[in-house]
Design an enzyme around this catalytic site. Structure first.
Site, PDB file in Angstrom:
ATOM      1  CB  THR A 384      -0.866  -0.045   1.276  1.00 24.07           C
ATOM      2  OG1 THR A 384      -1.671  -1.209   1.232  1.00 24.07           O
ATOM      3  CG2 THR A 384      -1.721   1.177   1.445  1.00 24.07           C
ATOM      4  CG  ASN A 404      -4.543  -6.919  -1.203  1.00 20.72           C
ATOM      5  OD1 ASN A 404      -4.297  -6.501  -0.077  1.00 20.72           O
ATOM      6  ND2 ASN A 404      -4.957  -8.156  -1.417  1.00 20.72           N
ATOM      7  N   GLY A 476       1.542  -1.219   4.791  1.00 27.15           N
ATOM      8  CA  GLY A 476       1.963  -2.282   5.684  1.00 27.15           C
ATOM      9  C   GLY A 476       0.943  -3.370   5.926  1.00 27.15           C
ATOM     10  N   GLY A 477      -0.128  -3.440   5.108  1.00 29.33           N
ATOM     11  CA  GLY A 477      -1.091  -4.515   5.296  1.00 29.33           C
ATOM     12  C   GLY A 477      -1.671  -4.503   6.698  1.00 29.33           C
TER      13      GLY A 477
END
Length: 573
Positions: A384, A404, A476-477
């Protein structure tokens, strides 16, 4: 306290040589502890050319929204692993004159034909290859609609004007830097599977574009020109839409012309909370970020964190236990609010935070198997990218958007020059089954046509006495929420400047898997003490987040691009 801060920060420099890069991260050695300072506006992003584009828009008289939209489209050219027109995200806009903050949701939506069992195989198990690296893994893109909505409602410049820099970069080219060349190389095998992707991101010999190459993207320039000329219709209808649908048909994808034409970005009310006299504004659902950021701050507000010492054993323990409980709640209560009644007010209630805080031992870790979602109610990628913008009028924007995974599915739209997202993996394909980031979900985030998948993206603004003092966010998910949390704690509780706050070592816990992740700047003795308290320390060497932040004292803006990844920049107006 300042001495403790300096000592803690010094640990980063001592330990960075042992901090290994994971699959999506490179470290830029020599963290910078002094922010860029400007009496005017500023743009901070993960890619210097895009930051410069935004700063030039500010210098030309544009406001923060004009610059944010220009930066977003420029990143679609210069940072294709996350910058995009084929993905989606969230934007937080603060208008100083009106003292008004708006949340713009341009998250992708599931195609109408999507259904709960979309990614289950004949045995009823999740087919991760189908969920993450196929045409079916693409949600209907939202970025173009989000940027256009923001500009039309809150900008001052025309879409043609803010798109000119991105079109020029795509058409005339820009020089590939080392970070981009590195990331392209790591995805070369995935690109090689698809002729369009190979043609865009690999050279004639089938290798990734090298640093120093002038890279022109004629098809992407064409797509951007369609948007500049026709707005939303230039993407969601007409020839660009035709190419998206044709790409879907080649790979048994689900997105149709009707799905594209039906897409809408949405304005929502931000989630707000308070922490020691500061107001926090962040993204509401379908982002889980704002809710759990406020929830964790509410829990942590009940302890004297500075007295514990920054990144001490006690401090990290209390952070980890707080994170563990917030992510347990995330697994059950969070989803698209247009499809599921998310209990926002209960989750951010300070009384609820008090009850969670009282269940945390000061000396012992609680196994995640003993932590469950606690409300009495019914039942995202390291690649991201975040950018922050501030103008001389006090308007501020925090924006996070994504494909994603790094480069999404790796599948490009032939003739259009951009990549498809793989955001459908952010749904819960099967209750209790983890997604690509190990996050577990349930019915609230089940796949359904038209629904927006749950996200961890957390663009955030911080206020003091009704004045914006900080804009921040991170990629960073699943770690995004905890990274933003620690950046805010460093800034408020430990009184670090914005560069110190960004450079300090970070931790992460997300309930499941039951593992505490520590950056290498956390010393060995602290690790051993945490293990003695019952924490399971992850053995994976990693880097957590890459914040892009601006702070303001009312007279000057202070900006920093996280040095955990090279190539970013804070650029003053």
């Amino acid at each position: 306290m300042r001495l403790a801060n300096v000592l803690c920060l010094s640990l980063i420099l001592l330990c960075q040589d042992s901090l290994a890069a994971d699959n999506s991260t490179i470290l830029s050695y020599g963290a910078r502890f002094h922010p860029v300072v400007s009496p005017g506006g500023m743009v901070v992003s993960q890619e210097a050319v895009a930051s410069q584009v935004g700063a030039e828009i500010l210098a030309a008289g544009g406001n923060a929204v004009d610059a944010a939209v220009a930066t977003g489209f420029a990143l679609a050219v210069t940072l294709p692993q996350a910058g995009n027109i084929g993905g989606g995200g969230f934007m937080l806009v603060h208008l100083a004159a009106e003292n008004k903050t708006i949340a713009i949701d341009y998250r992708e939506t599931a195609p109408a034909a999507a259904h709960r069992d979309l990614f289950l195989d004949s045995d009823g198990e999740v087919d991760n290859e189908l969920a993450r690296f196929s045409h079916r893994s693409a949600g209907v893109p939202g970025t173009v609609a989000g940027m256009v909505l923001a500009l039309n409602n809150y900008g001052t410049m025309s879409l043609k004007d803010v798109l000119k820099p991105a079109i020029k970069l795509a058409e005339q080219g820009f020089t590939v830097g080392f970070p981009l060349a590195y990331s392209l190389d790591r995805r070369a095998k995935q690109f090689a599977k698809y002729p369009a992707s190979a043609g865009y991101y690999l050279d004639d010999q089938g290798t990734a574009h090298k640093a120093g190459k002038l890279w022109r993207q004629a098809d992407l320039a064409w797509s951007l020109k369609q948007i500049a000329a026709h707005g939303n219709d230039g993407f969601y209808k007409g020839p660009v839409a035709d190419k998206i649908v044709a790409q879907m048909q080649q790979g048994d994808g689900l997105i149709t012309h009707a799905d594209l034409a039906a897409y809408r970005a949405i304005e929502r009310q931000p989630v707000t909370g308070t922490y020691h006299g500061f107001k926090i504004a962040s993204m509401p659902p379908p982002s889980s970020g704002g809710i759990h950021l406020v929830q964790m701050l509410n829990i942590l507000e009940g302890w004297d964190l500075p007295a514990m010492g920054h990144n001490s054993t006690a401090y990290i323990h209390h952070l980890a236990e707080t994170m563990r409980r917030a992510y347990a709640d995330r697994s059950q209560y969070l989803g698209d609010p247009d499809f599921y009644p998310v209990p926002v007010e209960k989750l951010i209630d300070k009384g609820y935070a008090k009850s969670l805080r009282e269940g945390i031992s000061a000396t012992k870790a609680t196994p995640s198997s003993e932590v469950a979602p606690a409300l009495d109610v019914y039942y995202e990628s390291p690649q991201t990218t975040q950018y922050s913008v501030w103008d001389k009028h006090g308007n501020a924007v925090s924006n996070t958007y994504t494909l994603n995974f790094s480069y999404g599915s790796g599948i490009a739209v032939a003739g259009a020059g951009f990549l498809l997202n793989n955001e459908m993996d952010d749904f819960s394909s099967k209750p209790g089954s983890p997604n690509g980031y190990g996050l577990v979900g349930g019915d609230a985030n089940a796949i359904e046509g038209g629904k927006r998948p749950l996200s961890s993206m957390t663009p955030t603004l911080v206020f003091k006495d009704n004045k914006a003092v900080m804009a921040t966010g991170s990629p960073g998910g699943s770690t995004i929420i905890t990274v933003v949390l620690q950046n805010i704690l460093n800034f408020i509780s430990f009184e670090m400047n914005i560069a110190e706050a960004s450079a300090a070592p970070r931790i992460h816990h997300q309930w499941l898997p039951d593992a505490l992740m520590l950056e290498s700047g956390i010393n060995k003795d602290t690790r051993q003490q945490l293990e003695a308290m019952g924490h399971t320390i992850s053995t994976r060497k990693t880097v957590l987040g890459r914040v892009q932040s601006i702070s303001s004292d009312g007279e000057y803006r202070f900006g920093v691009s996280d040095s955990r990844w090279p190539g970013g920049a804070a650029v003053p107006e």
